[in-house]
Design a protein around this motif. Structure first.
Motif, mmCIF file in Angstrom:
data_model
loop_
_atom_site.group_PDB
_atom_site.id
_atom_site.type_symbol
_atom_site.label_atom_id
_atom_site.label_comp_id
_atom_site.label_asym_id
_atom_site.label_seq_id
_atom_site.Cartn_x
_atom_site.Cartn_y
_atom_site.Cartn_z
ATOM 1 N N ARG A 195 36.989 18.067 45.372
ATOM 2 C CA ARG A 195 37.159 18.714 44.072
ATOM 3 C C ARG A 195 35.835 19.327 43.610
ATOM 4 N NH1 ARG A 195 35.928 18.753 39.215
ATOM 5 N NH2 ARG A 195 34.581 16.927 39.396
ATOM 6 N N GLN A 196 34.753 18.580 43.818
ATOM 7 C CA GLN A 196 33.463 19.096 43.368
ATOM 8 C C GLN A 196 33.002 20.294 44.196
ATOM 9 O OE1 GLN A 196 30.522 15.926 42.086
ATOM 10 N NE2 GLN A 196 32.057 14.673 43.109
ATOM 11 N N ILE A 197 33.297 20.272 45.471
ATOM 12 C CA ILE A 197 32.958 21.452 46.281
ATOM 13 C C ILE A 197 33.731 22.658 45.752
ATOM 14 C CG2 ILE A 197 32.986 22.481 48.589
ATOM 15 C CD1 ILE A 197 33.007 19.603 49.723
ATOM 16 N N ALA A 198 35.020 22.432 45.498
ATOM 17 C CA ALA A 198 35.846 23.529 44.989
ATOM 18 C C ALA A 198 35.327 24.007 43.634
ATOM 19 C CB ALA A 198 37.311 23.084 44.887
ATOM 20 N N ALA A 199 34.880 23.059 42.803
ATOM 21 C CA ALA A 199 34.362 23.435 41.489
ATOM 22 C C ALA A 199 33.085 24.260 41.638
ATOM 23 C CB ALA A 199 34.106 22.187 40.653
ATOM 24 N N GLY A 200 32.220 23.832 42.531
ATOM 25 C CA GLY A 200 30.991 24.579 42.767
ATOM 26 C C GLY A 200 31.294 25.978 43.304
ATOM 27 N N LEU A 201 32.260 26.036 44.214
ATOM 28 C CA LEU A 201 32.641 27.340 44.773
ATOM 29 C C LEU A 201 33.231 28.235 43.685
ATOM 30 C CD1 LEU A 201 34.263 26.299 48.197
ATOM 31 C CD2 LEU A 201 32.090 27.497 47.857
ATOM 32 N N THR A 202 33.997 27.621 42.793
ATOM 33 C CA THR A 202 34.588 28.396 41.695
ATOM 34 C C THR A 202 33.493 29.090 40.889
ATOM 35 O OG1 THR A 202 36.381 26.797 41.543
ATOM 36 C CG2 THR A 202 36.081 28.276 39.670
ATOM 37 N N ALA A 203 32.476 28.321 40.550
ATOM 38 C CA ALA A 203 31.385 28.881 39.748
ATOM 39 C C ALA A 203 30.692 30.021 40.495
ATOM 40 C CB ALA A 203 30.378 27.787 39.400
ATOM 41 N N ALA A 204 30.490 29.822 41.782
ATOM 42 C CA ALA A 204 29.798 30.849 42.563
ATOM 43 C C ALA A 204 30.671 32.086 42.745
ATOM 44 C CB ALA A 204 29.404 30.293 43.915
#
Lengths: 510, 200
Positions: free
Chosen positions: A220-229
């Motif tokens: 989930r956190q990887i996806a969240a970080g990717l979302t921001a980027a």
């Protein structure tokens, strides 16, 4: 988490023939086969029936009617990725020394950009990552320098700065912060926090498959970080366990090396002491050299999740060539076959992420983060929170034929594999030894990924080295400096494409 | 439009399509050595056989536009075999004068040994060989040298397993296992190529 091959089990033999067993399972099977005539026969027969063996012995040997070797078609040397490079262990230091100012501190190597340099964390295709100390704030930082040979390339310099600034604009708890983008003595560099902890790669190496809540939290956190980027228009292009840092004790994720890999696009790297890693987490479009977008990162996220579920990367082969081939053509072995504890819905999520066609994947990192959030809530309170609707993703049994005309051609693949093999050198390994050797009294926190591209568990083994100097008790790890791995490969391939077909290559470049 | 039942991009379209060099490359990698070998089997020297192979491929590339996918599976291969056969015979005939000066020309051989004519069966065999070799070539980089050698030494060169194991410094189990794994992959690849080549 792995199944134990029951001896003489036809199903296990079949998995073996399809190259789907883990290393340990494979070794066990080979040991057994040596003592079991029955299995030898069964293996041969299930591989292919007699007529195939006869055809192989009839058609494959060269004979009098073949052309001279230069015209033969079986003269390919398999690119053996175990390239034994005799990298000069001192070269990195030597190359670095002109850019370091002297320091008064005997524990430090020199000064750069106002930081005391305590060691080298790693070296990647794009540059060198140093561990620095910032006296004013009394903190350690990681400093990534554009490699000197790239710094003379105007386009690479611009790209480095542009990407670094873009990455700096991504402010998110799951994306590594960038303190500063600057240059010193003609070398562009960027400064990031020095993070203690381990990479996901190291954790997978040590623990194998993770528990479901950990998988969900990390993903989930990887996806969240990717979302921001992605919101900033930045594609990571190199999502892999080695670029995912886990802070100690908590499953707090920091994604590193955002977008920076693209810098190497602007330079040809066929000559340099480039480290490249394994292409295990590459997306099919990336493997083919096609256009990528955020959904390519989602494929890589799928591969990372697969690795968390099973303890191993989904696409493995003996050589980088084999890995690329599998990424573009093959379906990975079903997760639940390797780890029955993984629920079907989680497997479906991973397989949707691993869809060969971008259009079949989830269409945004945000959607994935949201979905995983709900799954996590359900996992924590199964009775109160319902599982979100997750349609099963059709599980391809085996390589659906690759999309026509889009698959990697044999010849292209061979060039790629060759060059990937060539760039998978092991200067980092050398580097570890180097720094140990050169500063035995100031052991450096040299944390790095040593590539072992041919090992079918295929790993970038992250090593962390205890740090004896005062004030830093941690076993710290910083991300690799293997940034640019994928793009090294791409850049190299592009160069080859250019050599082979200048017009075509020109068209494909922006 | 019953004569155009299918609009999907066919192999032939791809081969004839200059923007798809990969299809053409695969095509020539299979058929060019096949034609070369057929010519050698008919007694041509290396350079002549190579010329002929090139000519035949050229003819095929021109004629491929004429092929209409109307017939049952395998028809394309037969069509190809027929073209190849004609091209070979034509080339041998055209070479008559030159060859005749040498005294024992290929055409002479051809005339003297009508039973040694290049038969369609020969051509089919060489096509199959071409596919096998192309398959082997394309999967080879997926394996480490030692794995590949376990297969090659035993399955292709016929070395006894124990001897190969000795040579390679591996256990017999590993040799058995490795060669079977490669055989499976080879079979899959041959079938994949065959399917693609018989696609109309």
């Amino acid at each position: 988490m792995s199944i134990h091959p029951a001896t003489c089990d036809p199903a296990v033999l079949e998995l073996y023939l399809e190259g789907q067993l883990s290393d340990a399972e494979q070794a066990r099977l080979e040991a057994h086969v040596a003592t079991c005539a029955n299995c030898c026969t069964k293996l041969s027969n299930s591989a292919a029936d007699d007529s195939w063996w006869q055809d192989a012995s009839r058609f494959l040997p060269t004979d009098d009617w073949d052309g001279p070797p230069s015209r033969q078609y079986l003269d390919t040397v398999a690119p053996d990725a175990n390239l034994d490079t005799t990298t000069d262990r001192r070269s990195l230091l030597k190359r670095l020394s002109p850019w370091l100012d002297p320091t008064d501190d005997p524990h430090m190597l020199g000064r750069f950009g106002g930081y005391e340099i305590a060691g080298v964390i790693g070296e990647g295709g794009m540059g060198i990552v140093l561990k620095g100390h910032e006296p004013a704030l009394n903190r350690y930082v990681a400093i990534k320098l554009l490699a000197p040979h790239l710094a003379s390339n105007g386009a690479a310099r611009q790209r480095f700065s542009r990407e670094a600034q873009a990455a700096a604009a991504v402010l998110h708890e799951n994306v590594i912060a960038i303190h500063r983008v600057d240059q010193s003595q003609g070398l562009p560099f960027l400064v990031m926090p020095y993070i203690g902890g381990v990479s996901l790669q190291k954790r997978l190496d040590e623990e194998g498959a993770l528990a479901i809540p950990a998988i969900l939290r990390i993903a989930r956190q990887i996806a969240a970080g990717l979302t921001a980027a992605h919101a900033q228009g930045l594609v990571h292009r190199d999502v892999k366990p080695a670029n995912i840092l886990l802070e100690r004790g908590v499953d707090r994720v920091t994604l590193t090396d955002f977008g920076l890999a693209r810098t190497v696009d602007d330079a040809t790297l066929t000559h340099s002491g480039v480290i490249a890693g394994t292409p295990q987490y590459m997306s099919p479009e990336q493997a083919r050299g096609d256009a990528m977008d955020g959904r390519s990162d989602l494929f890589s996220l799928g591969s990372v999740m697969y690795a968390m579920c099973t303890g191993r990367a989904p696409f493995r082969a003996e050589t980088p060539f084999g890995i690329l081939r599998r990424i573009t053509d093959d379906a990975p072995r079903p997760i639940r076959e390797i780890n029955p504890e993984i629920p079907g819905w989680l497997e479906s999520i991973v397989f949707r992420l691993l869809a060969k066609s971008m259009g079949d994947r989830y269409q945004s990192a945000a959607a994935v983060a949201e979905l995983l959030e709900q799954c996590l809530a359900h996992n924590q309170q199964p009775t109160r929170v319902p599982l979100p609707e997750i349609p099963p993703f059709p599980q391809p049994i085996r390589a659906a034929a690759p999309p026509r005309g889009r698959s990697l051609g044999t010849t292209d693949l061979r060039y790629r594999a060759l060059w990937i093999a060539l760039t998978i050198a092991v200067p980092l390994i050398a580097g570890i030894a180097l720094y140990d050797q050169f500063w035995p009294r100031t052991p450096l926190p040299l944390n790095t990924q040593a590539t072992a591209p041919t090992a079918p568990t295929g790993t970038l083994a992250s090593e962390s080295f205890a740090e004896p100097d005062a004030g830093s008790e941690d076993t710290s790890l910083w991300h690799d400096g293997v940034a640019g791995t994928l793009d090294d490969i791409q850049a190299t391939l592009r160069q080859i494409d250019t050599d082979l077909d200048p017009e075509l290559a020109q068209e494909t470049q922006e | 439009m019953p004569e155009l039942p299918d609009t999907r991009q066919t192999l032939l379209a791809k081969v004839g399509d200059s923007s798809n060099p990969e299809a053409w490359r695969e095509f020539t990698a299979i058929y060019r050595p096949a034609v070369y070998r057929l010519a050698r089997r008919r007694g041509l020297q290396d350079a002549d056989a190579d010329d002929l192979a090139q000519q035949v491929l050229l003819v095929i590339s021109r004629k491929i536009a004429d092929w209409r996918p109307t017939s049952p599976q395998g028809a394309f291969r037969r069509w190809l075999a027929t073209i190849a056969r004609h091209a070979i015979i034509n080339a041998l005939t055209r070479g008559h004068n030159v060859v005749a000066e040498g005294g024992s020309g290929v055409l002479q051989q051809l005339q003297n040994q009508p039973d040694r004519d290049t038969s369609l069966a020969d051509i089919e065999e060489e096509f199959r060989r071409g596919v096998f070799r192309q398959a082997a070539e394309s999967i080879r980089p997926e394996f480490q040298e030692s794995t590949w050698n376990a297969f090659w030494l035993t399955a292709v060169e016929g070395l006894p397993i124990e001897e190969a194991a000795d040579t390679l410094g591996k256990s017999t189990g590993t040799v058995y296992a490795s060669r079977s794994r490669i055989m499976r992959r080879l079979k899959d690849k041959v079938q994949e190529l065959e399917a693609r080549q018989s696609e109309q």
